[in-house]
Design an enzyme around this catalytic site. Structure first.
Site, PDB file in Angstrom:
ATOM      1  N   GLU A 273       0.784  -0.944   0.090  1.00 46.19           N
ATOM      2  CA  GLU A 273       0.001  -0.076   0.124  1.00 46.19           C
ATOM      3  C   GLU A 273       1.069   1.246   0.009  1.00 46.19           C
ATOM      4  O   GLU A 273       1.652   1.340   0.736  1.00 46.19           O
ATOM      5  CB  GLU A 273      -0.852   0.131   1.164  1.00 46.19           C
ATOM      6  CG  GLU A 273      -1.953  -1.067   1.178  1.00 46.19           C
ATOM      7  CD  GLU A 273      -2.753  -0.952   2.618  1.00 46.19           C
ATOM      8  OE1 GLU A 273      -3.497   0.179   2.827  1.00 46.19           O
ATOM      9  OE2 GLU A 273      -2.568  -1.838   3.421  1.00 46.19           O
ATOM     10  N   ARG A 498       5.572 -13.307   9.495  1.00 44.29           N
ATOM     11  CA  ARG A 498       5.923 -12.135   9.106  1.00 44.29           C
ATOM     12  C   ARG A 498       7.346 -12.137  10.054  1.00 44.29           C
ATOM     13  O   ARG A 498       7.594 -12.889  11.165  1.00 44.29           O
ATOM     14  CB  ARG A 498       5.129 -11.172   9.482  1.00 44.29           C
ATOM     15  CG  ARG A 498       4.750 -10.980  11.148  1.00 44.29           C
ATOM     16  CD  ARG A 498       3.670  -9.904  11.224  1.00 44.29           C
ATOM     17  NE  ARG A 498       4.142  -8.685  10.757  1.00 44.29           N
ATOM     18  CZ  ARG A 498       3.399  -7.466  10.462  1.00 44.29           C
ATOM     19  NH1 ARG A 498       1.938  -7.619  10.838  1.00 44.29           N
ATOM     20  NH2 ARG A 498       3.770  -6.526  10.105  1.00 44.29           N
ATOM     21  N   LYS A 508       3.003   1.878  10.945  1.00 45.31           N
ATOM     22  CA  LYS A 508       3.096   3.307  10.321  1.00 45.31           C
ATOM     23  C   LYS A 508       2.538   4.550  11.171  1.00 45.31           C
ATOM     24  O   LYS A 508       3.264   5.602  10.904  1.00 45.31           O
ATOM     25  CB  LYS A 508       2.236   3.226   8.887  1.00 45.31           C
ATOM     26  CG  LYS A 508       3.079   2.232   7.981  1.00 45.31           C
ATOM     27  CD  LYS A 508       2.061   2.120   6.774  1.00 45.31           C
ATOM     28  CE  LYS A 508       2.752   0.978   5.789  1.00 45.31           C
ATOM     29  NZ  LYS A 508       1.710   0.634   4.631  1.00 45.31           N
TER      30      LYS A 508
END
Length: 837
Positions: A273, A498, A508
């Site tokens: 994204e 992950r 973020k």
């Protein structure tokens, strides 16, 4: 104070400056032993009426001729200089070959033979290259067969020095040698697997033979033996994934169409994204997706998931592509989810017509209640679920036409409210945002959600392996449901654990707060673990890929110790960076028994274990600087560096020095000056035994030649705890106020300019090679994605450093000759046990 310049030296320096050298370099050349010969050679060159002025690089080669060709006649030196002037000889090793040739061949010189011996206009076909590589390896058969792949770096390094292979482009030579090695010893990957298996067995045997003690070993403190990045695709979870064509389809004809398009190749995608900067966790996704496709000789898209214009900015698009290329990958194509907005809208209409989607004006609170609410109570369907198809189509058209404000109407998929999987509870497919899009402008005011977009874009691009992290396991059911509902090709989604790094924040939102509130100096602050920050800190991209590869890929998420990452970085830098003397906190030292104009050139290698890096001439003078930490005003048994009564060695200097006295600032009590004796008998030093070995060695820089460093930036871990992300919004209270130290007044030896020039030249060569490869493949040629951080070196006894982009380099005739240096710490030479504690 620097030694006084004599009139003769001043005259020579002025002449060299007129020839185009910088002031500092002119003075150094004028003081050298070869100054008179260099002066005469350049005079002869300029006296030649047919000569043209030399550029800076050619002057450097002329000085090399003066230095190394002192046994040749003036005519022979001018012959070589003519070849430099007409650009037949453009590199230092060509000039060295020319000097060697003229020293062994009588005049008149056979020009064709000379050109061939010096690599002038050298060219070679792939077949000829293969033949010469095989001949060379055959001559070295004993060593080659004994070491196998483990000796490849050593053998290929020596090969690069052999005629005529020394003139072959390094990447072409390496590829040819690897091909022959693969024939002799099998693939490099298989060899490493065998070596790793043998090492593992040796560890087991050692444990079994060890009596007493714990048999439990840490698997996260140190990395495995150096492995190929391809190892993670040849073994473990990724090696067990389906082959192209093996992902089952509800509609078999879709697979036939898919394979006709892909020709059975692997197709993957990296779909970030564009609403923030990539971080260390994304490096694993990049390595997995791009690496898996490359390993299987397939292709990987870079696809921007740009369906939320409220959070997207152009800088994120630019930096994502730059980061991918920095890590060494080139996308098969750069695509956007927005490329398919029209097609996605049509499919949404088709889903409505099939009775599998409906428009709804339910509020966010009502939708949450339908799904059981905070108490996870019973679920119920929306009042709009049974709405007529025609009404939903009309209202969906009105959504597109801008007749609804954000939150007033959505399109939901009609899935299965009785399912145990929340992603099947009639999730939203489209919503009204009313924001212009960076690519489509105001054409759309409604935008598809990730859940509607992602699987369909995978289908459009014929993705064979949709690889993502385990938080998307639940979404796989909805992913497959939507593809089957619309009767399109259905990719197979597979999930892996992950990567989370100890001490790093990857949220973020939290990163944005750190930046906006000024806790760090931007997204590329080297204390962060964004990829732009790691790049600025000088972490080599190959070290990051090696780190990810050594971790392996599985379905388990893990918090990896920071020291494991740093150890991988150190292991990579150990054999790839030259070594220089850097004094962070200078302390002046005078060698009292040397004359004021004493000058000595100390020859030392740029890397003691890699002769191919070459050597440098380090100036040694009466006035030196050493690090303040290397002197104590009071001697002690546990301190082996400079102190009263001590004799210490100076790294690479011919003789040690002995303490005589020191001076202290009466106001502060700080030592400001140390006087020593240089233990050279010809200058009044002691007659030390031939086998005398000092107990301590320290590094140094000649004071008159020291290159100032405007700022050296030393970094510690930004957070005090191992997992600051687990602290919620209290993570700001965990910041270490001492995570950044700015050191001003440091100095480095003058060879730093050689390292700067060589590093930037190598970076340009790599970019050109990638551009040539792109041209051969008919793909987009990547621009340079490297900055000054490619200038890396090990500061002897201190740490690894790189050049920061805040440096201001001064170029003359296209070559760096000086400037303003700012250094960033990459990593300490060894693990700091107190870091972050």
């Amino acid at each position: 104070m620097p030694p006084k310049v004599s009139p003769e030296v001043e005259h020579l320096a002025a002449f060299f400056a007129q020839c185009g050298l910088s002031d500092q370099r002119s003075l150094e050349t004028a003081r050298s032993k070869t100054a008179p010969l260099a002066h005469r050679l350049l005079q002869l060159a300029h006296a030649d009426s047919h000569s043209h002025s030399l550029d800076d690089k050619q002057i450097t080669l002329a000085l090399q001729i003066a230095k190394d060709a002192n046994s040749l006649s003036d005519d022979q030196r001018l012959f070589i200089l003519d070849a430099v002037r007409d650009r037949r000889l453009a590199k230092s090793d060509q000039v060295a070959a020319a000097i060697k040739y003229l020293g062994s061949h009588p005049q008149p010189i056979d020009t064709d033979d000379f050109n061939q011996a010096c690599g002038v206009g050298f060219s070679i076909t792939p077949a000829e290259l293969d033949s010469r590589v095989r001949a060379y390896l055959s001559d070295k058969a004993d060593e080659v067969n004994k070491l196998g792949w483990t000796g490849f770096s050593k053998v290929s390094g020596l090969m690069r020095q052999a005629d005529p292979l020394r003139w072959v482009a390094p990447l072409d030579l390496k590829a040819a040698a690897e091909a022959v090695y693969a024939e002799l010893f099998g693939s490099r990957e298989d060899a490493k697997l065998k070596a790793q298996a043998a090492a593992d067995q040796a560890k087991k045997d050692a444990k079994a033979a060890t009596a007493g003690g714990s048999t439990k070993a840490s698997t996260s403190a140190v990395p495995l033996a150096a492995e190929s990045p391809d190892d993670m695709f040849a073994q473990g979870w990724l090696s067990r994934l389906h082959k192209p064509g093996e992902n089952e389809q509800k509609f078999p004809e879709r697979m036939k169409e898919h394979l006709e398009w892909t020709k059975g190749k692997v197709f993957t995608r990296f779909p970030p994204e564009p609403n923030g900067f990539l971080h260390i966790g994304h490096s694993k996704a990049i390595a997995v997706n791009f690496g898996f496709a490359k390993y299987h000789k397939g292709h990987c898209y870079l696809r921007y998931d740009d369906t939320n214009p409220e959070a997207e900015e152009q800088v994120y698009f630019d930096k994502i592509l730059e980061n991918v290329r920095w890590l060494g990958y080139e996308p098969y194509q750069v695509t956007h989810s927005s490329d398919h907005f029209a097609e996605l809208y049509d499919l949404a209409c088709l889903l409505i017509k099939k009775g599998l989607a409906y428009t709804s004006d339910d509020t966010a609170e009502e939708i949450a209640a339908q799904r059981g609410g905070k108490d996870h109570g019973p679920r119920h369907e929306s009042k709009d679920r049974s709405k007529p198809v025609a009404q939903s189509l009309a209202e969906f058209a009105d959504m597109r036409a801008g007749k609804y404000k954000p939150g007033e109407m959505v399109l939901r998929m009609k899935q299965d409210m009785a399912s145990s999987n929340p992603t099947m509870w009639d999730i939203i497919a489209y919503r009204v945002l009313g924001k212009p899009h960076h690519r489509t402008g105001t054409e759309w005011c409604i935008y598809p959600t990730y859940d509607f977009t992602h699987c369909l874009c995978d289908s459009f691009e014929n993705i064979s392996h949709s690889l993502c992290t385990t938080e998307f396991i639940g979404a796989r059911t909805a992913y497959e449901w939507l593809c089957d509902a619309l009767e399109v090709y259905k990719p197979r989604q597979s999930e892996y654990g992950r990567l989370t790094l100890e001490g790093a924040i990857t949220s973020k939102r939290k990163l944005l707060k750190l930046v906006k509130e000024g806790h760090v100096n931007g997204w590329d602050d080297p204390r962060l673990y964004t990829l732009v920050a790691l790049k600025r800190r000088g972490v080599p991209p190959a070290a990051i890929i090696s780190f990810v590869s050594n971790l392996g890929v599985s379905t388990s998420a893990s918090l990896v110790q920071l020291q494991r990452f740093e150890q991988t970085v150190r292991a990579h830098l150990e054999m790839t960076t030259p070594r220089l003397n850097l004094v962070l906190r200078p302390l002046r030292v005078t060698l009292e028994n040397l004359p004021a104009d004493f000058a000595l050139s100390v020859d030392k290698p740029l890397h003691p274990k890699d002769p191919s890096m070459g050597s440098i001439q380090a100036p040694f003078s009466r006035e030196l600087v050493i690090d303040q930490d290397d002197f104590r005003a009071e001697a002690s048994r546990d301190f082996f560096r400079l102190a009263p009564g001590a004799t210490v060695g100076l790294l690479n200097a011919p003789r040690p020095v002995t303490y005589v006295s020191h001076e202290v600032d009466p106001a502060t009590g700080v030592v400001t000056h140390v006087v020593c004796r240089y233990e050279d008998e010809t200058h009044g030093g002691q007659a030390l035994p031939p086998n005398f070995k000092p107990k301590g060695w320290i590094h140094w820089v000649s004071a008159p030649h020291a290159v100032p460093v405007r700022e050296a930036r030393l970094f510690r871990r930004l957070f005090k705890s191992d997992n600051p992300g687990a602290l919620g919004d209290a993570y700001l209270s965990d910041l270490d106020p001492h995570s950044l130290e700015l050191v001003r007044g440091a100095v480095v030896e003058p060879a730093v300019w050689r390292v700067v020039r060589d590093s930037l030249a190598r970076a340009r060569d790599v970019v050109r090679a990638r551009q040539d490869e792109a041209e051969r493949n008919g793909t987009e040629a990547p621009p340079s994605v490297d900055g000054l951080e490619v200038v890396r070196f090990q500061a002897n006894r201190v740490a690894y450093f790189c050049l920061d982009g805040d440096s201001a380099l001064r170029e003359e005739s296209g070559e760096v000759e000086g400037g303003d240096l700012v250094l960033n710490l990459i990593a300490n030479l060894k693990e700091d046990k107190l870091k972050g504690k």
